[in-house]
Design a protein around this motif. Structure first.
Motif, PDB file in Angstrom:
ATOM      1  N   HIS A  80       0.834  -1.206   0.000  1.00 13.89           N
ATOM      2  CA  HIS A  80       0.000   0.000   0.000  1.00 13.89           C
ATOM      3  C   HIS A  80       0.870   1.258   0.000  1.00 13.89           C
ATOM      4  O   HIS A  80       0.520   2.276   0.591  1.00 13.89           O
ATOM      5  N   ARG A  81       1.994   1.182  -0.676  1.00 18.73           N
ATOM      6  CA  ARG A  81       2.943   2.293  -0.641  1.00 18.73           C
ATOM      7  C   ARG A  81       2.361   3.605  -1.154  1.00 18.73           C
ATOM      8  O   ARG A  81       2.783   4.680  -0.739  1.00 18.73           O
ATOM      9  N   GLU A  82       1.419   3.518  -2.074  1.00 19.37           N
ATOM     10  CA  GLU A  82       0.851   4.749  -2.616  1.00 19.37           C
ATOM     11  C   GLU A  82       0.208   5.599  -1.531  1.00 19.37           C
ATOM     12  O   GLU A  82       0.044   6.812  -1.693  1.00 19.37           O
ATOM     13  N   LYS A  83      -0.146   4.965  -0.413  1.00 21.89           N
ATOM     14  CA  LYS A  83      -0.758   5.702   0.690  1.00 21.89           C
ATOM     15  C   LYS A  83       0.283   6.442   1.521  1.00 21.89           C
ATOM     16  O   LYS A  83      -0.018   7.478   2.121  1.00 21.89           O
ATOM     17  N   TYR A  84       1.496   5.922   1.551  1.00 18.60           N
ATOM     18  CA  TYR A  84       2.500   6.442   2.479  1.00 18.60           C
ATOM     19  C   TYR A  84       3.634   7.205   1.797  1.00 18.60           C
ATOM     20  O   TYR A  84       4.314   8.002   2.446  1.00 18.60           O
ATOM     21  N   ASP A  85       3.860   6.957   0.515  1.00 15.43           N
ATOM     22  CA  ASP A  85       4.896   7.713  -0.194  1.00 15.43           C
ATOM     23  C   ASP A  85       4.392   9.122  -0.480  1.00 15.43           C
ATOM     24  O   ASP A  85       3.215   9.312  -0.821  1.00 15.43           O
ATOM     25  N   ASP A  86       5.283  10.098  -0.341  1.00 17.90           N
ATOM     26  CA  ASP A  86       4.929  11.468  -0.694  1.00 17.90           C
ATOM     27  C   ASP A  86       5.253  11.659  -2.167  1.00 17.90           C
ATOM     28  O   ASP A  86       6.412  11.543  -2.572  1.00 17.90           O
ATOM     29  N   PRO A  87       4.256  11.921  -3.014  1.00 17.60           N
ATOM     30  CA  PRO A  87       4.516  12.015  -4.463  1.00 17.60           C
ATOM     31  C   PRO A  87       5.276  13.280  -4.825  1.00 17.60           C
ATOM     32  O   PRO A  87       5.380  14.223  -4.032  1.00 17.60           O
ATOM     33  N   ALA A  88       5.821  13.291  -6.033  1.00 13.42           N
ATOM     34  CA  ALA A  88       6.454  14.505  -6.547  1.00 13.42           C
ATOM     35  C   ALA A  88       5.414  15.622  -6.581  1.00 13.42           C
ATOM     36  O   ALA A  88       4.239  15.388  -6.846  1.00 13.42           O
ATOM     37  N   ARG A  89       5.870  16.833  -6.276  1.00 12.82           N
ATOM     38  CA  ARG A  89       4.948  17.977  -6.219  1.00 12.82           C
ATOM     39  C   ARG A  89       5.450  19.111  -7.106  1.00 12.82           C
ATOM     40  O   ARG A  89       6.666  19.256  -7.315  1.00 12.82           O
ATOM     41  N   PHE A  90       4.518  19.916  -7.587  1.00 12.47           N
ATOM     42  CA  PHE A  90       4.841  20.937  -8.570  1.00 12.47           C
ATOM     43  C   PHE A  90       4.232  22.283  -8.172  1.00 12.47           C
ATOM     44  O   PHE A  90       3.069  22.356  -7.791  1.00 12.47           O
ATOM     45  N   ASP A  91       5.071  23.327  -8.252  1.00 11.50           N
ATOM     46  CA  ASP A  91       4.607  24.700  -8.054  1.00 11.50           C
ATOM     47  C   ASP A  91       4.500  25.340  -9.436  1.00 11.50           C
ATOM     48  O   ASP A  91       5.412  25.212 -10.269  1.00 11.50           O
ATOM     49  N   PHE A  92       3.402  26.018  -9.704  1.00  9.91           N
ATOM     50  CA  PHE A  92       3.261  26.689 -10.996  1.00  9.91           C
ATOM     51  C   PHE A  92       2.388  27.931 -10.833  1.00  9.91           C
ATOM     52  O   PHE A  92       1.728  28.115  -9.802  1.00  9.91           O
ATOM     53  N   GLU A  93       2.417  28.762 -11.845  1.00 10.26           N
ATOM     54  CA  GLU A  93       1.661  30.015 -11.835  1.00 10.26           C
ATOM     55  C   GLU A  93       0.841  30.137 -13.107  1.00 10.26           C
ATOM     56  O   GLU A  93       1.196  29.576 -14.146  1.00 10.26           O
ATOM     57  N   GLU A  94      -0.243  30.883 -12.988  1.00 11.89           N
ATOM     58  CA  GLU A  94      -1.079  31.167 -14.156  1.00 11.89           C
ATOM     59  C   GLU A  94      -1.266  32.675 -14.282  1.00 11.89           C
ATOM     60  O   GLU A  94      -1.602  33.348 -13.302  1.00 11.89           O
ATOM     61  N   ALA A  95      -1.021  33.193 -15.473  1.00 14.15           N
ATOM     62  CA  ALA A  95      -1.286  34.597 -15.768  1.00 14.15           C
ATOM     63  C   ALA A  95      -2.684  34.679 -16.379  1.00 14.15           C
ATOM     64  O   ALA A  95      -2.966  34.009 -17.378  1.00 14.15           O
TER      65      ALA A  95
END
Length: 315
Positions: A147-162
């Motif tokens: 059940h690793r998908e529950k405990y692993d912290d996934p890659a995260r992305f910061d982005f902006e919208e104009a």
């Protein structure tokens, strides 16, 4: 002129905690059969029970789907998909089995008008019979790995919208993006008259849920700091947006030793829930369960229903 900041978009909570199994994770919470829909489906239950001539036959008609869809949509802001609707239908069926078992055991005495209490009493009797098996660290670690998908912290992305005021088509946004990329600091000081939306720490699943799989793939592979025009799909409707990737944070695997207490509780909840479901399923086998569509309900007014085997389901 610097872009006036707009209200920062609220992150949609991602579901990285889904378990593998027959139904979505939210359908396997402890005592869900009693608590999930509460008394909202009582009206439908009453209609279906009053329609059944045989106490050992359960009819799951279109009223169940209609009411479940209405309740789900009101609470989540969207209609359930096919898997979610099937899960809600199964919850209703489990509740009906528990209710009839409670009546057979005369658990309704003193509670004739409160269906939920009868269901709860039946489920409490089932809970008294379930027993948690022993689990050492090796067993818990194996469950953790599956059940690793529950405990692993996934890659995260910061982005902006104009955001331009008013409607903007693809051509307008591409010209706007060219202007942004040609300005100082990526156009931040250009006289654009646009607002800026900032999105922080969004995981892949959230990007897909919010804007579609194609957008998620495109933004994740973008060059940091470069404004681009992206095609998104929101609520089934296509749209064009001017965005840029700002930063990424790599995925981090969960640490079993640090999370052992959480893993133990999750394993306990899942195991007991599986045992409850198995017990209700065993009880349901003595009932004839008939699933009706709206078309079937209409035709039944002039046509005899097909026979089904006791303990089985009609096709």
């Amino acid at each position: 002129m610097t872009m006036p900041p707009a209200t920062e978009a609220r992150a949609v909570s991602s579901s990285s905690s889904s378990h593998k199994g027959r139904w979505p994770a939210w359908t396997r919470e402890p005592l869900l059969h009693f608590l999930l829909l509460g008394g909202v489906l009582f009206g439908v239950d009453h209609v279906m029970v009053s329609r059944a001539d045989d106490p050992m036959r359960i009819v799951v008609g279109p009223e169940v789907d209609a009411e479940a869809t209405q309740v789900f949509t009101a609470s989540r802001g969207r209609a359930p998909d096919a898997k979610e609707l099937a899960a809600l239908r199964q919850v209703w069926l489990d509740n009906e089995v528990l209710y009839r078992e409670g009546l057979a055991l005369q658990l309704d005495k003193g509670d004739t008008a409160i269906r939920e209490r009868v269901i709860f009493k039946s489920l409490s009797m089932i809970d008294a019979g379930v027993k948690l098996p022993p689990a050492d660290d090796a067993h818990l670690r194996g469950w953790f790995e599956s059940h690793r998908e529950k405990y692993d912290d996934p890659a995260r992305f910061d982005f902006e919208e104009a955001v331009l005021s008013g409607e903007a088509d693809e051509a307008t946004l591409r010209a706007f993006v060219t202007k942004l990329n040609g300005g100082v600091n990526g156009g931040a000081s250009a006289d654009t008259g646009a607002g800026l939306r900032v999105f922080k720490g969004r995981p892949h699943a959230n990007l897909v849920q919010s804007y579609g799989a194609d957008f998620a793939k495109a933004i994740e592979s973008s060059t940091v700091g470069e404004w681009r025009v992206f095609r998104t799909v929101e609520g089934g409707n296509p749209a064009w947006r001017a965005m840029r990737l700002v930063a990424t944070a790599p995925a981090r695997p969960g640490d079993f030793n640090r999370l052992r207490g959480v893993v133990l509780q999750d394993w306990t909840d899942a195991t007991l829930s599986e045992q409850r479901s198995a017990a209700v399923l065993a009880l349901s086998r003595k009932y004839t369960i008939r699933r009706e569509s709206a078309a079937t309900t209409t035709s039944n007014a002039s046509t005899t229903a097909p026979a089904v085997a006791v303990g089985g389901e009609s096709k």
